[in-house]
Design a protein around this motif. Structure first.
Motif, PDB file in Angstrom:
ATOM      1  N   VAL A   5      31.207  40.219  31.854  1.00  0.00           N
ATOM      2  CA  VAL A   5      31.813  39.978  30.542  1.00  0.00           C
ATOM      3  C   VAL A   5      33.338  40.099  30.616  1.00  0.00           C
ATOM      4  O   VAL A   5      34.054  39.308  30.004  1.00  0.00           O
ATOM      5  N   ALA A   6      33.837  41.066  31.370  1.00  0.00           N
ATOM      6  CA  ALA A   6      35.285  41.276  31.477  1.00  0.00           C
ATOM      7  C   ALA A   6      35.948  40.262  32.397  1.00  0.00           C
ATOM      8  O   ALA A   6      37.178  40.155  32.408  1.00  0.00           O
ATOM      9  N   GLY A   7      35.166  39.529  33.161  1.00  0.00           N
ATOM     10  CA  GLY A   7      35.730  38.520  34.050  1.00  0.00           C
ATOM     11  C   GLY A   7      36.319  39.079  35.330  1.00  0.00           C
ATOM     12  O   GLY A   7      37.110  38.409  35.991  1.00  0.00           O
ATOM     13  N   ILE A   8      35.945  40.313  35.671  1.00  0.00           N
ATOM     14  CA  ILE A   8      36.424  40.888  36.928  1.00  0.00           C
ATOM     15  C   ILE A   8      35.334  40.752  37.980  1.00  0.00           C
ATOM     16  O   ILE A   8      34.161  40.591  37.651  1.00  0.00           O
ATOM     17  N   PRO A   9      35.698  40.783  39.249  1.00  0.00           N
ATOM     18  CA  PRO A   9      34.674  40.642  40.295  1.00  0.00           C
ATOM     19  C   PRO A   9      33.661  41.789  40.248  1.00  0.00           C
ATOM     20  O   PRO A   9      34.006  42.923  39.927  1.00  0.00           O
ATOM     21  N   VAL A  10      32.428  41.467  40.561  1.00  0.00           N
ATOM     22  CA  VAL A  10      31.371  42.483  40.588  1.00  0.00           C
ATOM     23  C   VAL A  10      31.701  43.476  41.687  1.00  0.00           C
ATOM     24  O   VAL A  10      32.085  43.104  42.792  1.00  0.00           O
ATOM     25  N   MET A  11      31.545  44.761  41.366  1.00  0.00           N
ATOM     26  CA  MET A  11      31.989  45.816  42.278  1.00  0.00           C
ATOM     27  C   MET A  11      31.074  46.032  43.469  1.00  0.00           C
ATOM     28  O   MET A  11      31.444  46.710  44.407  1.00  0.00           O
TER      29      MET A  11
END
Length: 81
Positions: free
Chosen positions: A29-35
């Motif tokens: 949702v935040a558009g950051i890469p999956v950790m």
């Protein structure tokens, strides 16, 4: 009983994996890469699920299981969720 063991295991799995699913959802949702990579997720599932599975499988049966009344067909497997 087997039914009680299934209830305990499903409740445990749902509570443990909610954090993992929530983390991935927030990243998407935040558009950051999956950790975590898929291999890391599978490793965490293996490490966090295996010991409780063995412990629940080795749990002794209840002595009063034959005196209990049958449960209704409509009763869900996971209660209080």
């Amino acid at each position: 009983t087997i039914y009680a063991g299934i209830q305990k295991f499903v409740a445990f799995i749902m509570s443990v994996h909610m954090a993992e699913v929530l983390q991935i959802l927030v990243c998407i949702v935040a558009g950051i890469p999956v950790m975590r990579t898929p291999l890391q997720i599978l490793f965490l599932i293996l490490v966090t699920d295996l010991p409780p599975s063995i412990a629940l499988g080795m749990e002794p049966g209840e002595a009063t299981v034959l005196q209990e009344r049958p449960r209704p067909k409509e009763e869900p497997v996971v209660l209080n969720w």
